[in-house]
Design an enzyme around this catalytic site. Sequence first.
Site, PDB file in Angstrom:
ATOM      1  N   THR A 215     -31.842 -55.167 -63.132  1.00  0.00           N
ATOM      2  CA  THR A 215     -30.550 -54.839 -63.740  1.00  0.00           C
ATOM      3  C   THR A 215     -30.354 -53.320 -63.778  1.00  0.00           C
ATOM      4  O   THR A 215     -31.324 -52.572 -63.798  1.00  0.00           O
ATOM      5  CB  THR A 215     -30.576 -55.385 -65.181  1.00  0.00           C
ATOM      6  OG1 THR A 215     -30.613 -56.799 -65.096  1.00  0.00           O
ATOM      7  CG2 THR A 215     -29.412 -54.937 -66.016  1.00  0.00           C
ATOM      8  N   ARG A 243     -26.177 -70.115 -66.147  1.00  0.00           N
ATOM      9  CA  ARG A 243     -26.930 -69.353 -67.156  1.00  0.00           C
ATOM     10  C   ARG A 243     -26.358 -67.946 -67.311  1.00  0.00           C
ATOM     11  O   ARG A 243     -26.033 -67.275 -66.323  1.00  0.00           O
ATOM     12  CB  ARG A 243     -28.394 -69.291 -66.715  1.00  0.00           C
ATOM     13  CG  ARG A 243     -29.294 -68.449 -67.615  1.00  0.00           C
ATOM     14  CD  ARG A 243     -29.492 -67.049 -67.079  1.00  0.00           C
ATOM     15  NE  ARG A 243     -30.529 -66.313 -67.811  1.00  0.00           N
ATOM     16  CZ  ARG A 243     -30.713 -65.001 -67.718  1.00  0.00           C
ATOM     17  NH1 ARG A 243     -29.945 -64.282 -66.934  1.00  0.00           N
ATOM     18  NH2 ARG A 243     -31.662 -64.416 -68.395  1.00  0.00           N
ATOM     19  N   GLY A 245     -27.207 -64.189 -69.151  1.00  0.00           N
ATOM     20  CA  GLY A 245     -28.284 -63.442 -69.800  1.00  0.00           C
ATOM     21  C   GLY A 245     -27.774 -62.528 -70.892  1.00  0.00           C
ATOM     22  O   GLY A 245     -26.671 -62.708 -71.427  1.00  0.00           O
ATOM     23  N   ASP A 246     -28.570 -61.526 -71.200  1.00  0.00           N
ATOM     24  CA  ASP A 246     -28.228 -60.601 -72.289  1.00  0.00           C
ATOM     25  C   ASP A 246     -27.237 -59.520 -71.855  1.00  0.00           C
ATOM     26  O   ASP A 246     -26.521 -58.955 -72.690  1.00  0.00           O
ATOM     27  CB  ASP A 246     -29.495 -59.920 -72.820  1.00  0.00           C
ATOM     28  CG  ASP A 246     -30.210 -59.143 -71.715  1.00  0.00           C
ATOM     29  OD1 ASP A 246     -30.362 -59.695 -70.593  1.00  0.00           O
ATOM     30  OD2 ASP A 246     -30.603 -57.985 -71.946  1.00  0.00           O
ATOM     31  N   THR A 266     -32.735 -54.011 -70.349  1.00  0.00           N
ATOM     32  CA  THR A 266     -33.101 -54.754 -69.146  1.00  0.00           C
ATOM     33  C   THR A 266     -34.380 -55.524 -69.417  1.00  0.00           C
ATOM     34  O   THR A 266     -35.285 -55.015 -70.075  1.00  0.00           O
ATOM     35  CB  THR A 266     -33.303 -53.837 -67.932  1.00  0.00           C
ATOM     36  OG1 THR A 266     -33.713 -54.641 -66.827  1.00  0.00           O
ATOM     37  CG2 THR A 266     -34.328 -52.739 -68.178  1.00  0.00           C
ATOM     38  N   GLY A 269     -33.755 -61.814 -70.324  1.00  0.00           N
ATOM     39  CA  GLY A 269     -32.548 -61.872 -71.133  1.00  0.00           C
ATOM     40  C   GLY A 269     -32.598 -62.786 -72.341  1.00  0.00           C
ATOM     41  O   GLY A 269     -32.060 -62.467 -73.394  1.00  0.00           O
TER      42      GLY A 269
HETATM   43  N1  ASP Z   1     -31.669 -58.938 -68.495  1.00  0.00           N
HETATM   44  C1  ASP Z   1     -31.260 -59.545 -67.258  1.00  0.00           C
HETATM   45  C2  ASP Z   1     -31.022 -61.003 -67.494  1.00  0.00           C
HETATM   46  O1  ASP Z   1     -31.783 -61.637 -68.186  1.00  0.00           O
HETATM   47  C3  ASP Z   1     -32.266 -59.384 -66.165  1.00  0.00           C
HETATM   48  C4  ASP Z   1     -32.702 -57.972 -65.934  1.00  0.00           C
HETATM   49  O2  ASP Z   1     -32.687 -57.142 -66.823  1.00  0.00           O
HETATM   50  O3  ASP Z   1     -33.093 -57.659 -64.820  1.00  0.00           O
HETATM   51  O4  ASP Z   1     -30.076 -61.519 -66.946  1.00  0.00           O
END
Ligand code: ASP
Length: 349
Positions: A215, A243, A245-246, A266, A269
Amino acid sequence: MRKILTFLTFIMFILACGQDKTTEKSSSEPVTEVQNEPGFGIVIHGGAGTILKENMSDSLEAAYTAKLEEAIRVGHEILKNGGSAMEAVTKTINVMEDSPLFNAGKGAVFTHDETNELDASVMDGATLNAGAVAGVTRIKNPIDLALEVMLNSPHVMLSGKGAENFAQEQGFELVDPSYFFTEQRFNSLKRVKEMKKSKAVSRNDPFINDSKFGTVGCAALDKNGNLAAGTSTGGMTNKRWNRIGDAPIIGAGTYANNATCAVSSTGWGEYFIRAMVAHDISALMEYKGLSLQEAARLVIQEKVAALGGDGGIVAIDKNGNVSMEFNTAGMYRAHMNADGELRIGIYKE
Ligand code: ASP
């Protein structure tokens, strides 16, 4: 009479000295103001994970370093010229979204169904206004659409088709989903699926390791003392069922408040959502008086780690202090301060 004259002369001398002092003080004020001119700064990440030197070729390392520098210099230039923290954040993220090196925009990871679903968010620390998009498949730069949601819609978060309809109404050009394809990410999906089927593929396989993270994010402080943060991602390889994520969740992946700090996360998530990472850091500063570094360390090294999650954050506070905290082997990261001093890191120091 002479005594009186001498006395009066003495008094006038004392008054004159006092006068001088006042003048000296007021003439020194502009100098003080110059010293107190608000600083500015910018900090970015390009994902955290099992990033080990032994798995990295010199040329790949050089490519990451160069792209991080290119991206952060774009934002730094904006801030140096008096531009807003939000502009610096979005333009910096655009550079990383356009690079196949990162899991955002071009180069996003693949879902189980071999598609790319992108998430992004921004937050403005001056107004606590925010914008986010989730699960978009045809937006070249999702961070721009997140900003558009913040500026030109009555909502904070839009998803999927609806977000794309909104984008079209706002004059965004939609790209063909094939724009996001990269061989490397597609191979990652194949390997992750393979790993799920058999235990033959090692967890230390670099394709597996970098398949979860990558990310991009940015936090900035501008010359007006305003903070902003943004995060953009393709999420996690092999994700299913739309799905999310965060990254597009305000308070988990992104948070900014002029009273405290701006944060971009990052990592895994699900854990970052459960720990409300970005807002937690701000709240620890606001309600408990912790420094940015103390708050970030507590949340990443203790709270997230205790849940079993991994990842990191970059953050900048209202005084320009910076944190780049992670509990993984590495995190692509860079920081530039008002003096133009640049720090770039990949591995644990
Ligand atoms: N945080 C991101 C997610 O879970 C993944 C990432 O940070 O690479 O979608």
